[in-house]
Design an enzyme around this catalytic site. Structure first.
Site, PDB file in Angstrom:
ATOM      1  N   HIS A  48      12.709  71.971  31.814  1.00  0.00           N
ATOM      2  CA  HIS A  48      12.343  70.566  31.637  1.00  0.00           C
ATOM      3  C   HIS A  48      12.255  70.226  30.149  1.00  0.00           C
ATOM      4  O   HIS A  48      11.821  71.053  29.328  1.00  0.00           O
ATOM      5  CB  HIS A  48      10.992  70.277  32.302  1.00  0.00           C
ATOM      6  CG  HIS A  48      11.089  70.128  33.791  1.00  0.00           C
ATOM      7  ND1 HIS A  48      11.267  71.204  34.628  1.00  0.00           N
ATOM      8  CD2 HIS A  48      11.057  69.026  34.588  1.00  0.00           C
ATOM      9  CE1 HIS A  48      11.322  70.775  35.885  1.00  0.00           C
ATOM     10  NE2 HIS A  48      11.204  69.460  35.886  1.00  0.00           N
ATOM     11  N   PRO A  49      12.629  69.019  29.786  1.00  0.00           N
ATOM     12  CA  PRO A  49      12.570  68.608  28.384  1.00  0.00           C
ATOM     13  C   PRO A  49      11.156  68.189  27.988  1.00  0.00           C
ATOM     14  O   PRO A  49      10.325  67.876  28.842  1.00  0.00           O
ATOM     15  CB  PRO A  49      13.512  67.409  28.344  1.00  0.00           C
ATOM     16  CG  PRO A  49      13.355  66.794  29.711  1.00  0.00           C
ATOM     17  CD  PRO A  49      13.183  67.954  30.655  1.00  0.00           C
ATOM     18  N   VAL A  65       6.216  61.160  35.737  1.00  0.00           N
ATOM     19  CA  VAL A  65       5.922  59.946  34.985  1.00  0.00           C
ATOM     20  C   VAL A  65       5.887  58.706  35.876  1.00  0.00           C
ATOM     21  O   VAL A  65       5.279  57.699  35.512  1.00  0.00           O
ATOM     22  CB  VAL A  65       6.925  59.743  33.833  1.00  0.00           C
ATOM     23  CG1 VAL A  65       6.770  60.862  32.806  1.00  0.00           C
ATOM     24  CG2 VAL A  65       8.351  59.667  34.350  1.00  0.00           C
ATOM     25  N   PHE A 106       5.121  70.334  28.480  1.00  0.00           N
ATOM     26  CA  PHE A 106       4.234  69.514  29.299  1.00  0.00           C
ATOM     27  C   PHE A 106       5.082  68.746  30.320  1.00  0.00           C
ATOM     28  O   PHE A 106       6.030  68.053  29.974  1.00  0.00           O
ATOM     29  CB  PHE A 106       3.475  68.519  28.411  1.00  0.00           C
ATOM     30  CG  PHE A 106       2.588  67.576  29.177  1.00  0.00           C
ATOM     31  CD1 PHE A 106       1.378  68.005  29.707  1.00  0.00           C
ATOM     32  CD2 PHE A 106       2.963  66.247  29.368  1.00  0.00           C
ATOM     33  CE1 PHE A 106       0.563  67.126  30.405  1.00  0.00           C
ATOM     34  CE2 PHE A 106       2.154  65.365  30.059  1.00  0.00           C
ATOM     35  CZ  PHE A 106       0.946  65.803  30.587  1.00  0.00           C
TER      36      PHE A 106
END
Length: 471
Positions: free
Chosen positions: A371-372, A427, A423
């Site tokens: 994940h970015p 969202v 993290f």
């Protein structure tokens, strides 16, 4: 490839509005099974007498013998019970669907004429009222074909509905393959009609009932008095009617037999139920054929791709990116025992999550690290996956002030230094303010707590992505 054939999902939590005619709140459909003269009997070439659905407690088959008492009970249904029910339903102007055993119809021409004169639908109830479970496919196919032929000869037109009752695991498939029937009713699995794919045919299924059914006068536990039966029907109707008033209309089937509810003491409860139904507004009492025609018009079937029927390549193509840059999860999920219950967002999500949850610690960590960073360098460079780009944009992370960007950058660095993975947060559950608040709170977690929190967020992100694909 392990696949589970049974469908435990159906319509799921959101059944379609059937849009019954005149905005009816419920469709109440009465079936009269006409089996008298089609039951097991040595006179019919059968090996033994009948033992099913009569007023003889604990009846058993008599091999190679006529059972005079059993025969006379069935004869009562044709001689007296049928006519009592005929008067009841014609007087109340409620049309019936007859499930007619072809050999029974052939032995009852006067009753058949009365059915036709009343405008009742005569659907097929098979060739003989016997068990199909031990028939080979070839034997059962031949019996279905002969049932259609004899029914057409006796009634004057081919049946458009089918219900065997004493069916085999092949019955629905074989009946559908005839391409003869507007509907088949050899199921008890829903309150609504539904479509079933049988080879290239899309077959409408109108489920039947064994509980709102007078057959329980002949079973234990079952009905003792007419009021037992009548009150159960009233309770079922009231529940479904209330659901219809609340915007969830459905269908109620009522199953009847000439030799059972056709007895005077049993009929009284049925009569009170009919009067109860007719005291309500917004009730449709069609023949089964009208339900089939309505459903085909209002809810025509469109075939779609089903995850449980996809090749491995297609499954991975569609769902390999649900867990960020981790197609191996979809590859392994395809190997699970998938079935119709997995042909929805929740089903695919559950399968993918099972693989993620049972992966090794190292594998799960690789998923997290795929994940970015939120609003990080990849986002600024436009190098996120399409899914991540859309997700971050939905929370306004593609439009940050300089101060916000510096805050995110600082938190990203501190978080990765502490936990060893970026993290991760779903969202779509947040806005920019709540994301920052969660970031600042979670950075204070211990490693074990945060690892589990991040994994739950990965699953939540996957849930949203699948909802986009499988509405």
């Amino acid at each position: 490839m392990k696949r589970y054939l049974r469908d435990m999902r159906g319509y799921g939590p959101n059944a379609p509005n059937p849009k019954w005619p005149s905005s009816a709140k419920i469709a109440v459909q009465f079936v009269l099974n006409y089996e008298e003269g089609g039951e097991n009997c040595v006179l019919h070439g059968d090996a033994a007498s009948e033992a099913f659905l009569s007023d003889i407690p604990g009846a058993t088959q008599w091999p190679r013998q006529r059972h005079w008492n059993m025969e006379s009970i069935y004869e009562y249904g044709a001689r007296a019970g049928f006519w009592r029910l005929h008067r009841l339903f014609t007087e109340h102007r409620i049309p019936l669907t007859i499930y007619g055993v072809a050999t029974a119809l052939a032995r009852s021409p006067e009753q058949v004429q009365a059915m036709k004169d009343a405008g009742w639908e005569i659907a097929s109830h098979g060739l003989k009222w016997v068990e199909h479970k031990d028939m080979s496919e070839a034997e059962e196919r031949a019996a279905i074909d002969e049932a259609i032929r004899l029914h057409t000869e006796v009634v004057g037109e081919a049946p458009r509905g089918w219900y065997t009752g004493r069916c085999s695991q092949n019955t629905v498939k074989l009946a559908a393959e005839t391409d003869q029937f507007d509907y088949i009713s050899d199921t008890y699995d829903d309150d609504m009609p539904y479509w079933l794919e049988v080879g290239k045919r899309s077959q409408l299924i109108i489920p039947y009932t064994l509980e709102a059914n007078d057959m329980r006068f002949a079973t234990a536990p079952g009905w003792v008095t007419g009021d037992d039966f009548g009150q159960y029907l009233v309770d079922a109707f009231d529940t479904l009617y209330a659901e219809g008033c609340a915007g969830r209309p459905a269908m109620m089937s009522v199953g009847l037999h000439c030799r059972l509810v056709g007895r005077p003491g049993k009929l009284a409860g049925l009569k009170r139920f009919i009067e109860h139904v007719q005291n309500h507004q917004g009730v449709w009492t069609p023949r089964r054929l009208e339900i089939a025609q309505h459903w085909a018009t209002e809810h025509p079937y469109t075939r779609r791709e089903r995850p449980s029927e996809m090749s491995r390549e297609r499954f991975v193509q569609l769902y390999g990116s649900i867990f960020e840059h981790s197609p191996w999860i979809a590859e392994r999920a395809w190997e699970l025992e998938l079935g119709p219950a997995h042909d929805c967002a929740a089903g695919v999500h559950n399968a993918l999550c099972r693989i993620f949850r049972t992966a090794t610690d190292a594998e799960r960590l690789r998923v997290l690290n795929a994940h970015p960073d939120l609003a990080g360098k990849l986002a600024a460079a436009g190098q996120l996956t399409a899914e991540s780009t859309a997700e971050q944009a939905s929370a306004g992370l593609d439009y940050l002030t300089d101060v916000e960007r510096e805050t995110f950058t600082m938190l990203n660095v501190k978080y990765v230094e502490k936990f060893g993975f970026p993290f991760i947060i779903a969202v779509r559950d947040h806005d920019k303010t709540s994301i920052l608040s969660s970031f600042q709170t979670r950075i204070g977690n211990d490693h074990v707590t945060e690892l589990e929190t991040a994994c739950r967020q990965v699953e939540r992100i996957a849930q949203f992505r699948l909802q986009d694909l499988l509405s």
